[in-house]
Design a protein around this motif. Sequence first.
Motif, PDB file in Angstrom:
ATOM      1  N   ARG A   1     102.554  45.506 -49.221  1.00 10.61           N
ATOM      2  CA  ARG A   1     101.550  46.386 -48.613  1.00 10.61           C
ATOM      3  C   ARG A   1     100.434  45.547 -48.012  1.00 10.61           C
TER       4      ARG A   1
ATOM      5  N   SER B   1     105.860  47.590 -52.637  1.00  8.79           N
ATOM      6  CA  SER B   1     106.364  48.960 -52.741  1.00  8.79           C
ATOM      7  C   SER B   1     107.673  48.985 -53.524  1.00  8.79           C
TER       8      SER B   1
ATOM      9  N   SER C   1     104.032  52.418 -47.191  1.00  9.23           N
ATOM     10  CA  SER C   1     102.886  53.321 -47.161  1.00  9.23           C
ATOM     11  C   SER C   1     102.458  53.619 -48.593  1.00  9.23           C
TER      12      SER C   1
ATOM     13  N   SER D   1      99.466  49.178 -43.814  1.00  9.99           N
ATOM     14  CA  SER D   1      99.992  50.272 -44.629  1.00  9.99           C
ATOM     15  C   SER D   1      99.095  51.508 -44.558  1.00  9.99           C
TER      16      SER D   1
END
Length: 368
Positions: free
Chosen positions: A307, A301, A146, A311
Amino acid sequence: MTSHIRFNQIAANDSWIRDDSQSIFNFSQISPATQYQFIDLIPIILAKEEQKYRLGEITSQTLRMLHSRLNANLGPYFGDMNLGQISSKDILGFIEHLDKQSIKPITIRQYLGLLKRILTLGVLEGWMENLPVFPKVRGKSIPRASLSVDQYLLVLRTAKALSHLNLANNQITHRNTANNVYVQNGPIPQEMIRLIRFMTNTFLRPVDIKLLQHKHIQIVEGKQCYLRINLPETKRHSGQVVSLRAAVRLYKTIRGEQLKIGHGNPNDFVFFPNVENRSKAIQIISYLFSRIVKAAHLEISSDGQKRTLYSLRHTAITFRLIYGHGIDLLTLARNARTSVEMIEKFYSSNLKAEMNVNLLQSKRTRRA
């Protein structure tokens, strides 16, 4: 067609979407005394899955994945084995066979799920007495990468900067253009900036973005302002999605801009409506997002996870877990069209205690 069909004959046709005459197999000539092999079940599973495709129950991608897994590992490994002799030991050997190819545990579990479905057909046909015991494959669930708030803002700033790139007319060719959307070295469409913000305010999956039409969205303005989104079923989840307040103004801008260029009608797609092939549309969107995170140096990440467009959904759910006051997991899970188990396993698992330090150190106050 005889009962003993070699696997390479079945997979010889690259197109797994055949007409009815190719999809129906006659098993009436098979004698009950025949020693059935695993390969004899392949025409049955194909016929059933092709029927599901024609009825719209599965996608062409799911059908191709079935083709790939039968052709790559299941067919070659189990093909000539007698059904009555397939044991747990053979299944363990298959797991080791996949592991030697560096296939991830989650994919191995999917292989075992397909194998179990095929052997269950053997039991239903009366060709096997019972199913062998399937061993469990344990593997660590790795949450998708994320974005933190600062990283999310950097992604938006980077997308905005890339949207102002200049591309000379002589640099625009069929080689770097797809569906009138520049995908190589050209400016990022403004639409991508809105799409990034929209996904982080609606919890939608990439597949939802691909299918989202204006008729699926209703603006609700009252004490609370939000978008009520009623999408078709995806990932076996249905139900409404309620957006955050910021999505209302954003959607009005999106539709207003589209109406100026002849889109924005109920049946038009919300994002990149000029791309009729929606599989191509999501490929373009994913490519553009990859360009943005790469330019922002956020492609990977801190946990080593790449990502992707997904994400943004992870970011939306993570933000609610961190900043949503008093929100419970059941409400969040239903609104994101997922389960509480998935929230706990893939979304809340990488939250750090310091993210909610204010709540951890808060004190209850006495009522007056």
